[in-house]
Design a protein around this motif. Sequence first.
Motif, PDB file in Angstrom:
ATOM      1  N   GLY A   1       0.989  -1.425  -0.108  1.00  0.00           N
ATOM      2  CA  GLY A   1       0.203   0.108   0.291  1.00  0.00           C
ATOM      3  C   GLY A   1       0.764   1.504   0.065  1.00  0.00           C
ATOM      4  N   GLU A   2       2.246   1.153  -0.052  1.00  0.00           N
ATOM      5  CA  GLU A   2       3.115   2.406  -0.036  1.00  0.00           C
ATOM      6  C   GLU A   2       2.947   3.170  -1.714  1.00  0.00           C
ATOM      7  OE1 GLU A   2       6.980   2.086   1.805  1.00  0.00           O
ATOM      8  OE2 GLU A   2       6.012  -0.099   1.755  1.00  0.00           O
ATOM      9  N   LEU A   3       2.967   2.341  -2.855  1.00  0.00           N
ATOM     10  CA  LEU A   3       2.556   2.650  -3.675  1.00  0.00           C
ATOM     11  C   LEU A   3       1.414   2.628  -4.551  1.00  0.00           C
ATOM     12  CD1 LEU A   3       4.686   4.634  -5.769  1.00  0.00           C
ATOM     13  CD2 LEU A   3       4.955   2.449  -6.232  1.00  0.00           C
ATOM     14  N   PRO A   4      -0.188   3.725  -4.001  1.00  0.00           N
ATOM     15  CA  PRO A   4      -1.017   3.448  -5.622  1.00  0.00           C
ATOM     16  C   PRO A   4      -1.010   3.626  -6.984  1.00  0.00           C
ATOM     17  CG  PRO A   4      -0.885   5.949  -4.506  1.00  0.00           C
ATOM     18  CD  PRO A   4       0.791   5.125  -4.412  1.00  0.00           C
ATOM     19  N   ALA A   5      -1.637   1.706  -6.549  1.00  0.00           N
ATOM     20  CA  ALA A   5      -2.345   1.912  -7.960  1.00  0.00           C
ATOM     21  C   ALA A   5      -3.503   1.216  -8.659  1.00  0.00           C
ATOM     22  CB  ALA A   5      -1.281   0.677  -7.979  1.00  0.00           C
ATOM     23  N   VAL A   6      -4.267   0.512  -9.813  1.00  0.00           N
ATOM     24  CA  VAL A   6      -5.339   0.960  -9.977  1.00  0.00           C
ATOM     25  C   VAL A   6      -4.662  -0.935 -10.703  1.00  0.00           C
ATOM     26  CG1 VAL A   6      -6.627   1.295 -11.597  1.00  0.00           C
ATOM     27  CG2 VAL A   6      -5.352   2.663 -10.821  1.00  0.00           C
ATOM     28  N   ARG A   7      -5.728  -1.563 -10.790  1.00  0.00           N
ATOM     29  CA  ARG A   7      -5.389  -2.829 -11.058  1.00  0.00           C
ATOM     30  C   ARG A   7      -6.650  -3.052 -12.303  1.00  0.00           C
ATOM     31  NH1 ARG A   7      -4.886  -8.071  -8.080  1.00  0.00           N
ATOM     32  NH2 ARG A   7      -4.117  -9.276  -9.913  1.00  0.00           N
ATOM     33  N   VAL A   8      -5.993  -3.724 -13.369  1.00  0.00           N
ATOM     34  CA  VAL A   8      -6.441  -3.955 -14.957  1.00  0.00           C
ATOM     35  C   VAL A   8      -6.193  -5.322 -15.301  1.00  0.00           C
ATOM     36  CG1 VAL A   8      -6.523  -2.694 -17.519  1.00  0.00           C
ATOM     37  CG2 VAL A   8      -5.805  -1.230 -15.187  1.00  0.00           C
ATOM     38  N   GLY A   9      -7.792  -5.533 -15.548  1.00  0.00           N
ATOM     39  CA  GLY A   9      -7.692  -7.107 -15.473  1.00  0.00           C
ATOM     40  C   GLY A   9      -6.525  -7.793 -14.213  1.00  0.00           C
ATOM     41  N   ARG A  10      -5.616  -8.444 -14.177  1.00  0.00           N
ATOM     42  CA  ARG A  10      -4.192  -8.847 -13.199  1.00  0.00           C
ATOM     43  C   ARG A  10      -2.974  -8.352 -13.491  1.00  0.00           C
ATOM     44  NH1 ARG A  10      -2.969 -15.116 -14.956  1.00  0.00           N
ATOM     45  NH2 ARG A  10      -1.703 -14.838 -12.991  1.00  0.00           N
ATOM     46  N   SER A  11      -3.620  -7.212 -13.956  1.00  0.00           N
ATOM     47  CA  SER A  11      -1.932  -6.354 -13.887  1.00  0.00           C
ATOM     48  C   SER A  11      -2.277  -4.716 -13.274  1.00  0.00           C
ATOM     49  CB  SER A  11      -1.308  -6.097 -15.503  1.00  0.00           C
ATOM     50  OG  SER A  11      -2.410  -5.126 -16.132  1.00  0.00           O
ATOM     51  N   PHE A  12      -0.982  -4.405 -13.163  1.00  0.00           N
ATOM     52  CA  PHE A  12      -1.469  -2.534 -11.894  1.00  0.00           C
ATOM     53  C   PHE A  12      -0.700  -2.238 -13.309  1.00  0.00           C
ATOM     54  CE2 PHE A  12      -0.964  -6.243  -9.050  1.00  0.00           C
ATOM     55  CZ  PHE A  12      -1.775  -5.533  -7.868  1.00  0.00           C
ATOM     56  N   ARG A  13      -1.555  -0.435 -12.729  1.00  0.00           N
ATOM     57  CA  ARG A  13      -0.956   0.986 -13.675  1.00  0.00           C
ATOM     58  C   ARG A  13      -0.628   1.832 -12.404  1.00  0.00           C
ATOM     59  NH1 ARG A  13      -0.190  -3.338 -17.050  1.00  0.00           N
ATOM     60  NH2 ARG A  13      -1.303  -2.555 -18.935  1.00  0.00           N
ATOM     61  N   VAL A  14       0.215   2.118 -12.803  1.00  0.00           N
ATOM     62  CA  VAL A  14       1.154   3.478 -11.279  1.00  0.00           C
ATOM     63  C   VAL A  14       0.235   4.423 -11.309  1.00  0.00           C
ATOM     64  CG1 VAL A  14       2.635   4.283  -9.344  1.00  0.00           C
ATOM     65  CG2 VAL A  14       1.937   1.678 -10.059  1.00  0.00           C
ATOM     66  N   HIS A  15       0.079   5.726 -11.655  1.00  0.00           N
ATOM     67  CA  HIS A  15      -0.294   6.984 -11.474  1.00  0.00           C
ATOM     68  C   HIS A  15       1.615   8.043 -11.948  1.00  0.00           C
ATOM     69  CE1 HIS A  15      -1.759  10.828 -12.630  1.00  0.00           C
ATOM     70  NE2 HIS A  15      -2.476  10.871 -13.345  1.00  0.00           N
ATOM     71  N   GLU A  16       1.629   8.200 -12.631  1.00  0.00           N
ATOM     72  CA  GLU A  16       3.068   8.718 -12.645  1.00  0.00           C
ATOM     73  C   GLU A  16       3.376  10.501 -11.512  1.00  0.00           C
ATOM     74  OE1 GLU A  16       4.348  11.256 -16.117  1.00  0.00           O
ATOM     75  OE2 GLU A  16       1.928  12.365 -16.388  1.00  0.00           O
TER      76      GLU A  16
END
Length: 63
Positions: A33-48
């Motif tokens: 939880g130190e770096l927030p991300a969005v889960r898309v399917g089985r992968s993660f995307r992190v906002h720059e």
Amino acid sequence: MAHEDQGTFLTVAEVAEIMRVSKMTVYRLLHSGELPAVRVGRSFRVHEKAVNDYLSSSYFQVG
């Protein structure tokens, strides 16, 4: 519908390259939880912005 520039979402590999760490280190930051991300399917995307905020908050004074 107006398009506003909301920034870019990065893959785990791109975040690892920016931070100069392994992908496993990025996954650890995501799962803790130190770096927030969005889960898309089985992968993660992190906002720059989240990457920049994390790196900015990680500076500390030495000595």
